[in-house]
Motif scaffolding. Structure first.
Motif, mmCIF file in Angstrom:
data_model
loop_
_atom_site.group_PDB
_atom_site.id
_atom_site.type_symbol
_atom_site.label_atom_id
_atom_site.label_comp_id
_atom_site.label_asym_id
_atom_site.label_seq_id
_atom_site.Cartn_x
_atom_site.Cartn_y
_atom_site.Cartn_z
ATOM 1 N N GLY A 169 0.701 3.416 -8.468
ATOM 2 C CA GLY A 169 1.927 3.349 -9.253
ATOM 3 C C GLY A 169 2.746 2.089 -9.088
ATOM 4 N N LEU A 170 2.318 1.154 -8.228
ATOM 5 C CA LEU A 170 3.072 -0.078 -8.056
ATOM 6 C C LEU A 170 3.007 -0.932 -9.324
ATOM 7 C CD1 LEU A 170 2.257 -1.349 -4.435
ATOM 8 C CD2 LEU A 170 4.490 -0.696 -5.343
ATOM 9 N N ALA A 171 4.135 -1.549 -9.675
ATOM 10 C CA ALA A 171 4.160 -2.413 -10.854
ATOM 11 C C ALA A 171 3.409 -3.716 -10.609
ATOM 12 C CB ALA A 171 5.611 -2.710 -11.251
ATOM 13 N N ASP A 172 3.405 -4.169 -9.361
ATOM 14 C CA ASP A 172 2.736 -5.423 -9.003
ATOM 15 C C ASP A 172 1.287 -5.126 -8.610
ATOM 16 O OD1 ASP A 172 1.770 -7.740 -7.700
ATOM 17 O OD2 ASP A 172 3.807 -8.344 -7.176
ATOM 18 N N GLU A 173 0.362 -5.457 -9.486
ATOM 19 C CA GLU A 173 -1.045 -5.153 -9.237
ATOM 20 C C GLU A 173 -1.591 -5.926 -8.046
ATOM 21 O OE1 GLU A 173 -5.333 -5.227 -11.633
ATOM 22 O OE2 GLU A 173 -3.444 -5.433 -12.731
ATOM 23 N N ALA A 174 -1.144 -7.164 -7.857
ATOM 24 C CA ALA A 174 -1.623 -7.982 -6.734
ATOM 25 C C ALA A 174 -1.209 -7.357 -5.399
ATOM 26 C CB ALA A 174 -1.083 -9.399 -6.846
ATOM 27 N N LEU A 175 0.044 -6.881 -5.320
ATOM 28 C CA LEU A 175 0.513 -6.225 -4.100
ATOM 29 C C LEU A 175 -0.258 -4.941 -3.864
ATOM 30 C CD1 LEU A 175 2.432 -5.944 -1.708
ATOM 31 C CD2 LEU A 175 4.110 -4.903 -3.264
ATOM 32 N N SER A 176 -0.504 -4.195 -4.929
ATOM 33 C CA SER A 176 -1.267 -2.955 -4.819
ATOM 34 C C SER A 176 -2.665 -3.236 -4.272
ATOM 35 C CB SER A 176 -1.349 -2.273 -6.181
ATOM 36 O OG SER A 176 -2.056 -1.050 -6.087
ATOM 37 N N ASP A 177 -3.315 -4.261 -4.805
ATOM 38 C CA ASP A 177 -4.660 -4.625 -4.342
ATOM 39 C C ASP A 177 -4.636 -5.048 -2.874
ATOM 40 O OD1 ASP A 177 -5.654 -4.083 -6.831
ATOM 41 O OD2 ASP A 177 -5.725 -6.178 -7.480
ATOM 42 N N GLN A 178 -3.610 -5.796 -2.493
ATOM 43 C CA GLN A 178 -3.495 -6.263 -1.107
ATOM 44 C C GLN A 178 -3.346 -5.083 -0.151
ATOM 45 O OE1 GLN A 178 -0.095 -8.854 -0.297
ATOM 46 N NE2 GLN A 178 0.024 -7.997 1.767
ATOM 47 N N LEU A 179 -2.432 -4.170 -0.479
ATOM 48 C CA LEU A 179 -2.191 -3.017 0.389
ATOM 49 C C LEU A 179 -3.426 -2.142 0.499
ATOM 50 C CD1 LEU A 179 1.383 -2.047 -0.838
ATOM 51 C CD2 LEU A 179 0.794 -2.953 1.420
ATOM 52 N N ASN A 180 -4.060 -1.857 -0.634
ATOM 53 C CA ASN A 180 -5.213 -0.963 -0.627
ATOM 54 C C ASN A 180 -6.418 -1.605 0.048
ATOM 55 O OD1 ASN A 180 -3.877 1.167 -1.870
ATOM 56 N ND2 ASN A 180 -4.272 0.357 -3.916
ATOM 57 N N SER A 181 -6.509 -2.931 -0.005
ATOM 58 C CA SER A 181 -7.561 -3.625 0.732
ATOM 59 C C SER A 181 -7.344 -3.477 2.235
ATOM 60 C CB SER A 181 -7.578 -5.105 0.339
ATOM 61 O OG SER A 181 -8.544 -5.815 1.086
ATOM 62 N N GLU A 182 -6.084 -3.575 2.660
ATOM 63 C CA GLU A 182 -5.769 -3.398 4.083
ATOM 64 C C GLU A 182 -6.057 -1.969 4.530
ATOM 65 O OE1 GLU A 182 -1.906 -4.682 5.225
ATOM 66 O OE2 GLU A 182 -2.042 -6.590 4.155
ATOM 67 N N ILE A 226 -8.744 -0.712 7.426
ATOM 68 C CA ILE A 226 -8.427 0.133 8.585
ATOM 69 C C ILE A 226 -9.400 1.308 8.664
ATOM 70 C CG2 ILE A 226 -6.697 1.662 9.603
ATOM 71 C CD1 ILE A 226 -4.552 -0.176 8.365
ATOM 72 N N SER A 227 -9.634 1.955 7.520
ATOM 73 C CA SER A 227 -10.555 3.091 7.490
ATOM 74 C C SER A 227 -11.977 2.674 7.826
ATOM 75 C CB SER A 227 -10.522 3.758 6.102
ATOM 76 O OG SER A 227 -9.243 4.285 5.831
ATOM 77 N N ASP A 228 -12.429 1.568 7.243
ATOM 78 C CA ASP A 228 -13.788 1.082 7.520
ATOM 79 C C ASP A 228 -13.953 0.733 8.995
ATOM 80 O OD1 ASP A 228 -14.361 1.379 4.862
ATOM 81 O OD2 ASP A 228 -14.169 -0.741 4.358
ATOM 82 N N GLY A 229 -12.905 0.142 9.581
ATOM 83 C CA GLY A 229 -12.974 -0.203 11.004
ATOM 84 C C GLY A 229 -13.091 1.020 11.888
ATOM 85 N N ALA A 230 -12.372 2.090 11.524
ATOM 86 C CA ALA A 230 -12.443 3.325 12.308
ATOM 87 C C ALA A 230 -13.834 3.943 12.231
ATOM 88 C CB ALA A 230 -11.393 4.314 11.809
ATOM 89 N N ILE A 231 -14.444 3.920 11.036
ATOM 90 C CA ILE A 231 -15.796 4.467 10.874
ATOM 91 C C ILE A 231 -16.810 3.622 11.630
ATOM 92 C CG2 ILE A 231 -17.625 4.913 9.187
ATOM 93 C CD1 ILE A 231 -15.374 5.502 7.151
ATOM 94 N N GLU A 232 -16.665 2.316 11.514
ATOM 95 C CA GLU A 232 -17.609 1.404 12.177
ATOM 96 C C GLU A 232 -17.544 1.544 13.696
ATOM 97 O OE1 GLU A 232 -18.648 -3.391 12.326
ATOM 98 O OE2 GLU A 232 -17.025 -2.643 11.060
ATOM 99 N N GLN A 238 -3.288 3.498 17.748
ATOM 100 C CA GLN A 238 -2.806 2.398 16.919
ATOM 101 C C GLN A 238 -2.005 2.967 15.759
ATOM 102 O OE1 GLN A 238 -6.994 0.779 16.524
ATOM 103 N NE2 GLN A 238 -5.873 -1.166 16.595
ATOM 104 N N VAL A 239 -0.929 2.291 15.411
ATOM 105 C CA VAL A 239 -0.119 2.717 14.278
ATOM 106 C C VAL A 239 0.241 1.490 13.451
ATOM 107 C CG1 VAL A 239 2.022 2.621 15.643
ATOM 108 C CG2 VAL A 239 1.938 3.973 13.532
ATOM 109 N N TYR A 240 0.057 1.621 12.146
ATOM 110 C CA TYR A 240 0.369 0.547 11.203
ATOM 111 C C TYR A 240 1.515 1.031 10.325
ATOM 112 C CZ TYR A 240 -4.343 -0.954 12.585
ATOM 113 O OH TYR A 240 -5.463 -1.321 13.302
#
Length: 279
Positions: free
Chosen positions: A106-119, A123-129, A173-175
């Protein structure tokens, strides 16, 4: 768009419920069997429905508390929120992981949305790995990762992502993520407070020291020489906003206390952030 504008827009998009169609169908059947009586019933039903919708519109426009109550009770869904997009479970002998990955929508800024969701994906991939790379190892390892929305309004979204692992020792860890939804940017503590409260570092640090000194667990915040492990917060210290619109300062594990204390948190009463959260 502020809360009142959003509520008005959502009202305008409301569709008549299916039950209403059934009422009018019944009215038409009644009109067919008795034209005079049926026509009066149709007019009465139409007038009643119009009156209900009119009252709802007036309430939204004239009584902000009514709109706020609807919003708080879940009648309206926030435009910007974090939703679960995947959940991964790994179960092996002496090893396991549960990883819940969220995604900001729902973010209006697509670039910010992509940045956050990439982060968040990282985090999830690192936990699985972390578990997958040690499957052949004999040592037990359990990892749990999830997220939690702490505060959500038209102005701000505040949420945390946790990664907790347990092996020979426990690691927490907490983000912390705090997003200004009007400016479409991630808010650091400095962004939030520096302009209106320039002395926020000293003010918050003094309150945290006082909380430590009066805490039943105060002994854990001293080193072996009796020195207090906490000195001051950083300019951009991790934080979040809770549901009571209070500022909560978060420390990394081991930063100001032994690892057994996890990630210490302190609610700050000396600094008010409520005015900064309004649209």
């Amino acid at each position: 768009m502020n809360r009142m504008q959003r509520l008005k827009e959502e009202y305008r998009s409301i569709r008549a419920p299916e039950r209403l169609t059934e009422v009018f169908d019944a009215a038409r059947e009644c009109a067919a069997s008795s034209p005079s009586r049926g026509w009066h019933f149709v007019r009465w039903a139409a007038a009643a429905v119009c009156c209900l919708f009119l009252c709802f519109t007036v309430a939204l426009n004239l009584f902000p508390s009514f709109a706020a109550a609807l919003d708080q009770n879940g009648a309206f869904t926030p435009l910007v929120q974090i939703l679960t997009i995947s959940k991964t479970n790994i179960e092996e002998e002496s090893k396991g992981a549960t990883v819940v990955q969220g995604s900001v929508t729902g973010l209006a800024d697509e670039a910010l949305s992509d940045q956050l969701n990439s982060e968040l994906a990282g985090i999830s991939d690192g936990a699985i790995e972390q578990v997958q790379t040690l499957l052949a190892d004999e040592a037990p390892l359990f990892v749990n990762s999830t997220y939690e929305t702490k505060f959500s309004s038209d102005r701000m979204l505040s949420f945390l992502v946790y990664v907790d692992s347990s092996s020979a020792s426990t690691e927490n860890q907490v983000y912390c993520y705090n997003i200004d939804l009007e400016k479409n940017e991630v808010l650091t503590l400095s962004d939030l407070l520096a302009e209106q409260q320039p002395d926020y570092i000293d003010t918050i640090s003094a309150e945290i020291r006082e909380e430590i000194l009066t805490s039943p667990e105060s002994d854990f915040f001293y080193d072996e020489n009796g020195a207090l492990l906490f000195e001051t917060i950083e300019a951009d210290q991790s934080y979040y906003i809770n549901t009571d619109e209070q500022l909560v300062i978060v420390f990394d594990q081991f930063a100001i206390a032994p690892g057994s204390m996890g990630t210490p948190e302190f609610i700050v009463d000396s600094v008010s952030v409520a005015p900064l959260l309004e649209p």
